[in-house]
Every structure is written in structure tokens, then in C-alpha cells.
Write a protein that holds these residues in place. Structure first.
Motif: not given
Length: 790
Positions: A454-474
Motif C-alpha cells: 500500500n505504501l509503495l503503491g501510493n509512493a509511485i502513484k503520487f510521484t511523477q519524476q525521480g524515484g522511490v526508495l525502500l529502506r530497512i534497518y533495525s
């Protein structure tokens, strides 16, 4: 005329009282020329009469003053008439002043009302009377110009003293509420009044010896006035001040006591100041104490009112709570009923379609049709489960499926799933995973996957240029078995205004971006937030308009070992019961004949002895006669449900040995617990799959089976290796529809389009179906792009 006659008796009564008071005092207390009274109680009577009865009784004041001046003072009739008009105007002026300054309380419950009465109304109205009266006497030659100012002051002081003494006495005694009389109150009142009277006798009438009165100097009375003010209030004060004033006057007339020389030296000026001071001090204390008592009483009444209000509101809240609980129970009952009614026929649909697909005599076309039925049923089941999940969240019945899983594999699958969609829109997509991230964790992988998609889909939906990053750390928590996952979804999209960030996670809230045409239902983020919080985490957002947004998830998870990972192994189809085993007797209890037929067909097909019952009572009868090894018990049935039937069977001979498997379409935890409490060994949820039936028999009875290694439960359709050239044979419209469905990861729409393609090219449809079932939408998109370029 009748109205005037109706007022006449009271007018005459007021005039008579005015005349009597003036007559008595005029003889004893006059100025040196014997004209102006230095103590004139009739002025107090006049003001009190109008305050109590109204301004329409001013005629009685005029008549009384006229007769007093004509008969007692002996002034000419014209002067007496002018003096009568002056007294009437003075009283009317006092009433007007009191009403002009605000609503006047005739009960004198506040110090403000008393001071307005004495200093404003009394001072000004007495000045009016003195000015008119003395001017009249001067005009008619009764006094000369040299004594005018002296008589003017004496007149004013006499009227003012009359108002101080008489007006409060009449107002308080005529309007004060009745005080409950008891022996204690009466004794205290008599004691205080008696002591005040005795002290006055000593001070003003020279009891015992004149020197005692001189030593006392009249200040002893202030002690008793204070006591009276605290204990008896304004009513006690006016009585005590009146008694004291009379005693002081009598002493002054007789030349003894505190004011023995006041008649000749100061013409009662000291007496005037003394009585004014004593009255003001006493009334100030009495009204102050009265206000405090009234405030305390009002506070107590308000406290009682609040208690009653709290009791009333509590009763209303309890009633509302009961209504809400009843509504919640009704809702849960409705959901449970609908769940049972929907999942029960689905059990037959999925079960028979699965069973028929195993038939070796079925043609490929029939298997294909059965596959469509099965997939449609699974899709419908998924929708039902989603509705149930939402209902369970709202009702607080939601259960997490915390299982050990491979986090890195989940992230890799998500990355592959999202990357194709991002690249199709000309966006970059990266996954950054910290080196120390645990590979195996224990949590609800399905819910975590749903939130991230859901979060990644929204990020792509509202982004026209550039990109999306999924970052995971703990980072590690206090215990070695737990860690805190930090997941960030960062985009370079349009951003979210600050005023929308506060309501972003509320249901049905949609972003209103000027430069974005993307729309939605407004439920995705609200559901994601609920799921993260149910898993014990929190989700937040930080966004700058035209720069981008960052969604952060903080999720505590347990670290798992690789041994805890449940691997989904290859499952072969069951052919028969293995030899050298007991003749297993199984009883199927279900009120739905289709579900009984399904289960009986599955069980008898591999060699079990099976009998049927359509309600709990029949199940008990069959058990007593046949003694089955295992009972498949539906929980909702007419006549006798599965709960009661299970309880009764457990109480029969050998009832503790039989295995009872509950069959239910309900998914609520409370019902699961009640099922186990009724005596069932385990629960199997409808709709079930055939392998679940055999797995349950193995676990409960230890049944051995012979498997068909060449025929699995999920035989694949013949798959053809797809090429772009093959897709060029499809109509351009279907290719574009399939491209959009794959781009949006819309499985339902993809299946619909594949059904159309299958009518034209079954082999191509089977290949595309294989790619869709394995979520290889990026491969579908790539093939369509190549086909379009050729």
C-alpha cells in the motif's frame, strides 16, 4: 376611578403611619429654633413604602407629610403643601436612583444594595427633601436666611438618619424569608438581643454609675453588633441597631449616658455619626456573612445538582453502553451469520471444483473451466475475508497470524513486484537493506506485505519524476530475542501539505493535490495504520510539498531461527488408505446436504467407512450405535447444535476416546475458544482444502495413506514458453488492457482479460496465467512492450 378607590385604604394607612412617626419625634428632637427635626424616621417609612408597594402609593407620602407640616409644625398650608411635595419627590427620587443603578434587592442580601440605599438613594433623596422644605420655610418667613444653611443640614441629617434606621428595618422584616425556629436558635437570639439591650442601658441610660457609661464610650455595642451580624444576619442587625438608636435617643433626651451633652453641644451630630457607623458596620458584616452563607448553600446545591447530574449522565452512559454493546453483539452475530452463510456454499464450490479437477477422466477444457470456478471462488473468499478482517478490527476481535518467515525473501519479492510498475512510469526504484538486518523474524508476514504494498503503491502513484526508495534497518531492543524494524518508504513526489498530514491516516481521507490526478477510496492508509498498530508498531509521515514524502514504520518483531521457518512442501494426492490399518469409521455431521456430500465423497473415495447425520441429536444416536473413531462436527445446526452434541457425546461411554473435529465458517476467536471448551479436539474452517482433511486425519488418528506421486493437488496446465512474437497475434486492444492490468497489479482484471485471450489462443493464455500466478507482472509488461515495438 375604581383603581383609585382600590388604592385609597393603603394610601391612608401610609399617611397615618407617617403622621404618627413624625408626631412623636417632632416633639422631642428639633433644632434650636424648634422647626427642623434632627431625627426624622418618617423619611425612612416613605422610601420603604414605595419600595415595597410601588410608586403609585406616593399620594400617601404627600398626604402624611402635608398633615405633619400643617398640624404638627404649624406652618402655613402652602408651605405644608410644598413640604409634602418635597417629601414625595424625595421618596420617588430614592426609588429611581436605586432602580437606575441596577435591580435593587429589597431583601438587602448584599452590601452593595445596603450602601446604595444609605448613601446614594438616602443621601440624594434627603438632599432633595431638605432643599425643597427649607426653601419653602424661607419663602414663607418661618426661618431666616442666616439659619437657612443650619436648618438645611439638620433637615438632611434627620431624613438620612430616618432612612438608615427605618428603611432597612421595614424592608428586612417584611421581605426576609422565615427562619426556622428551634430552641437553640431562639435562645441564642434572645441572649444576643438581651445583652445588647443591657449594654445599651449601661452606655446610654447610665445604669449603675455614669462613669461606667463614659468608660464604655459606646464601643461595647460594636462587639455585640459583630456577634449579631455573624449569627443572626441582617434581620438581627436592624433590630439591634433600632434598639440601640432608641436607647441612645432616650439617654440624650434625659441628659445621661454616652450622648448626655450631644443635644445642647452638637445637636445630635455625634449621635448621627455613631448610629450611621454602627449601622453600616453591622450591615456590612451581616451582608458579607450572608453572601458567604448563600454562596456556600449555592455551592452545596450545585454539588448536589452535579451529583444528580453525574448519576443521570452515568445512567445515560450505561444505557448507551448497553445499547452499543447490544449493537456490537448484533453486528458480530450478523457478521458471524453472514460468514457462515457465505463460506458454507463456498466450501462446496471450492471443494467439488478441487475434487473434480483430480478426476483423470476430465478433459483439459473441463480442468480449465474448473480452474476458473476455483479461482473465482478463491477471489470471493478473499473478499469475504477482507470484510471479516475489517469487522474484527472494529470489534476488537482481530487476531494476528504471527509466524516465522524469511524477511529478506519477502522484501525481494516486493522489490520485484514494485520495480516493474515503477520502471513503466519512468521512475527509479531501489531497496536498501542494512547488513545487520535479521533474515528470519516472527510476525504477521501477510499484514506486513499488505502495508508495504500500500505504501509503495501510493509512493509511485503520487510521484511523477525521480524515484522511490525502500529502506530497512533495525536496532536491538532490551531483550536479545526482539528487535525494532525501521522501514522507510521515501519518494520524490508531490508531497503532502501540512494541514493534510494531520488527517492523512483517517478513513476516507483523500489527498487533494493540484498536480496529481491520482484518486482512491481513502481507506488504504487508515487500514495500514490500524494493521501496524495491531502488530505493536507505529507509522508516521514527514512530507514537504514539491519535495517528497517519507513514511516511517517502527515495528517490534521477534528474531526467529531458520529451523522455525515452515517450508511449504510438495503435496501429492491421496489414492487410498494404506493397508494393515483398522477399518476407520468416520461420522459426518452437517445440516447442509451439499457439504455432507462433499466430505463423504472425499472420505469414501479413499476407503473410509462413513455415515451421515444432519443434526446433533442424530449424531448422538449414531455414536451410541456405531461408535465411530472420528466425528466431523458442524457447529451450527438445527434441533441440536454441535456445541451441545459434543458436550453430550463426551459424557457417554467411550465418549472421551472419539476424536471430534469442529467444522465452522466462523473466524472469531471467542467462538474458537468456546468450540474447544465444548470438547472438540481441533477446528477446521470452511471452506477447507482437500489436503487439510487428510492432514487432520493423520494428526488425529495417525492414518497412513498411499499417494499418487504423478498427480498433485494443483496440477499445472500445459505451459508454453511465451515470446513477444506470439503476443503480436493478439488484438491490440487486449494487449493494452492486459498491460494496464499488469501495471496496476490488478489480479482480478488480469484474470478477466486472460479469459478473453483464452478464447482466441489457449496456449498463450496458459503461459500468461502462469506468469500472473507467480506475480511476474514485470515479465508480462516487458513482453507486451516488445510486441508493440515489432
Amino acid at each position: 376611578m375604581s383603581k383609585i378607590l382600590a388604592l385609597l385604604p393603603k394610601q391612608l394607612a401610609i399617611a397615618t403611619l407617617y403622621l404618627l412617626l413624625s408626631c412623636q419625634l417632632m416633639l422631642a428632637f428639633t433644632s434650636s429654633d424648634g422647626v427642623v427635626a434632627t431625627v426624622y424616621p418618617s423619611s425612612g417609612l416613605a422610601l420603604a413604602a414605595l419600595l415595597i408597594n410601588g410608586k403609585r402609593y406616593c399620594g400617601g407620602i404627600f398626604l402624611g407629610a402635608f398633615l405633619t407640616n400643617a398640624l404638627i409644625s404649624g406652618v402655613p398650608l402652602p408651605s405644608a403643601a410644598i413640604n409634602g411635595i418635597g417629601s414625595m419627590c424625595a421618596a420617588l427620587c430614592g426609588v429611581w436612583i436605586l432602580n437606575y443603578r441596577g435591580k435593587f434587592d429589597v431583601n438587602l442580601r448584599t452590601l452593595r444594595d445596603y450602601l446604595y440605599l444609605v448613601f446614594w438613594a438616602g443621601g440624594i433623596s434627603c438632599g432633595v427633601a431638605a432643599l425643597i422644605g427649607c426653601t419653602s420655610l424661607l419663602i414663607f418667613g418661618i426661618i431666616d436666611s442666616e439659619s437657612y444653611s443650619k436648618n438645611l443640614l439638620s433637615w438632611w441629617m434627620g431624613d438620612e438618619l430616618g432612612i438608615v434606621l427605618v428603611t432597612p428595618l421595614i424592608l428586612v422584616l417584611s421581605h426576609s424569608k422565615k427562619i426556622p425556629v428551634n430552641l437553640e436558635n431562639a435562645t441564642e437570639a434572645l441572649l444576643l438581643v438581651g445583652l445588647t439591650f443591657l449594654t445599651g442601658q449601661v452606655v446610654f441610660l447610665n445604669w449603675f454609675h455614669n462613669s461606667i457609661g463614659q468608660v464604655a464610650r459606646g464601643y461595647w455595642l460594636f462587639l455585640f453588633v459583630t456577634w449579631v451580624a455573624v449569627r443572626l444576619g441582617t434581620r438581627g442587625i436592624v433590630i439591634v441597631v433600632t434598639i440601640t438608636a432608641i436607647q441612645a435617643l432616650v439617654g440624650a433626651v434625659n441628659g445621661v449616658g454616652f450622648f448626655a451633652d450631644d443635644m445642647t453641644k452638637t445637636h445630635l451630630a455625634n449621635y448621627w455619626f455613631y448610629i450611621i457607623t454602627l449601622s453600616v458596620v453591622g450591615m456590612a458584616l451581616a451582608t458579607y456573612v450572608g453572601e458567604r452563607i448563600q454562596a456556600a448553600q449555592e455551592l452545596q446545591q450545585y454539588h448536589v445538582h452535579l451529583e444528580k447530574l453525574v448519576e443521570k449522565r452515568t445512567a445515560q452512559l450505561n444505557k448507551a453502553k448497553e445499547a452499543a454493546e447490544a449493537a456490537n453483539i448484533a453486528k458480530s452475530t450478523f457478521i458471524a451469520t453472514m460468514s457462515h452463510e457465505l463460506r458454507t456454499p463456498l466450501n462446496a464450490i471450492l471443494g467439488f471444483s478441487e475434487l473434480m479437477s483430480e478426476d483423470e477422466t476430465a478433459s483439459e477444457s473441463q480442468k480449465y473451466t474448473l480452474g476458473i470456478i476455483n479461482r473465482s471462488g478463491v477471489h470471493l473468499l478473499g473478499m469475504i475475508n477482507d470484510v471479516l478482517d475489517i469487522s474484527k478490527i472494529e470489534a476488537g476481535h482481530f487476531e494476528l497470524d504471527n509466524q516465522a518467515f524469511d524477511l529478506l525473501k519477502l522484501l525481494q519479492e516486493l522489490g520485484d513486484l514494485i520495480r516493474a510498475r515503477a520502471e513503466s512510469q519512468g521512475l527509479s526504484f531501489r531497496v536498501e537493506i542494512a547488513e545487520d538486518i535479521p533474515q528470519f523474524i516472527r510476525s504477521d508476514s501477510g499484514k506486513l506485505r499488505q502495508v508495504l504494498i500500500n505504501l509503495l503503491g501510493n509512493a509511485i502513484k503520487f510521484t511523477q519524476q525521480g524515484g522511490v526508495l525502500l529502506r530497512i534497518y533495525s536496532h536491538a531492543l532490551s531483550t536479545d530475542t526482539m528487535t525494532m524494524l525501521h522501514i522507510e518508504v521515501i519518494d520524490s513526489g508531490v508531497g503532502i501539505p501540512e494541514d493534510q498530514q494531520a488527517v492523512l491516516f483517517q478513513p476516507f481521507v483523500q489527498l487533494t493535490q493540484e498536480n496529481s490526478a491520482a484518486k482512491g477510496t481513502g481507506l488504504g492508509l487508515a487500514i495500514s495504520k490500524s494493521l501496524v498498530e495491531l502488530m505493536g508498531g507505529r507509522v508516521s509521515v514527514n512530507s514537504i510539498v514539491s519535495v517528497g514524502s517519507t513514511f516511517r514504520i517502527e515495528l517490534p518483531v521477534a528474531i526467529a531461527d531458520v529451523e522455525a521457518i515452515t517450508v511449504k512442501e510438495y503435496c501429492a494426492a491421496v489414492k487410498n488408505i494404506a493397508p494393515d490399518q483398522p477399518l476407520w469409521r468416520l461420522l459426518v455431521v452437517d445440516d447442509n446436504p451439499d457439504n455432507r456430500l462433499l466430505l463423504v465423497t472425499i472420505l469414501t473415495g479413499v476407503g473410509f467407512q462413513v455415515r451421515e447425520a444432519e443434526n446433533g441429536q442424530q449424531a448422538i444416536n449414531v455414536f451410541e450405535q456405531w461408535h465411530p473413531h472420528l466425528i466431523w462436527m458442524d457447529m451450527r445446526m438445527p434441533v441440536m447444535d454441535g456445541y451441545q452434541a459434543t458436550t453430550n457425546i463426551r459424557q457417554l461411554a467411550d465418549g472421551d476416546k472419539v476424536k471430534i473435529i469442529a467444522l465452522t465458517a466462523s473466524v472469531f476467536k471467542e467462538q474458537h475458544e468456546s468450540i474447544i471448551s465444548a470438547g472438540c479436539d481441533t477446528v477446521l474452517y470452511k471452506p477447507f482444502h482437500i489436503p487439510e482433511i487428510f492432514a487432520t486425519l493423520i494428526k488425529q488418528l495417525g492414518v497412513g495413506f498411499i499417494y499418487d506421486e504423478m498427480h498433485t493437488v494443483s496440477d499445472s496446465l500445459p505451459i508454453v514458453k511465451l515470446t513477444a512474437e506470439m503476443l503480436t497475434t493478439l488484438p491490440l486492444t487486449l494487449r493494452h488492457q492486459l498491460y494496464e492490468a499488469a501495471l496496476n497489479l490488478d489480479i482480478e482484471e488480469t484474470d478477466t482479460i486472460l479469459s478473453k485471450i483464452r478464447q482466441l489462443a489457449p496456449d498463450i493464455a496458459n503461459g500468461l496465467q502462469e506468469l500472473a500466478e507467480n506475480y511476474q507482472f514485470e515479465r508480462i509488461i516487458h513482453l507486451i512492450k516488445e510486441a508493440d515495438s515489432q
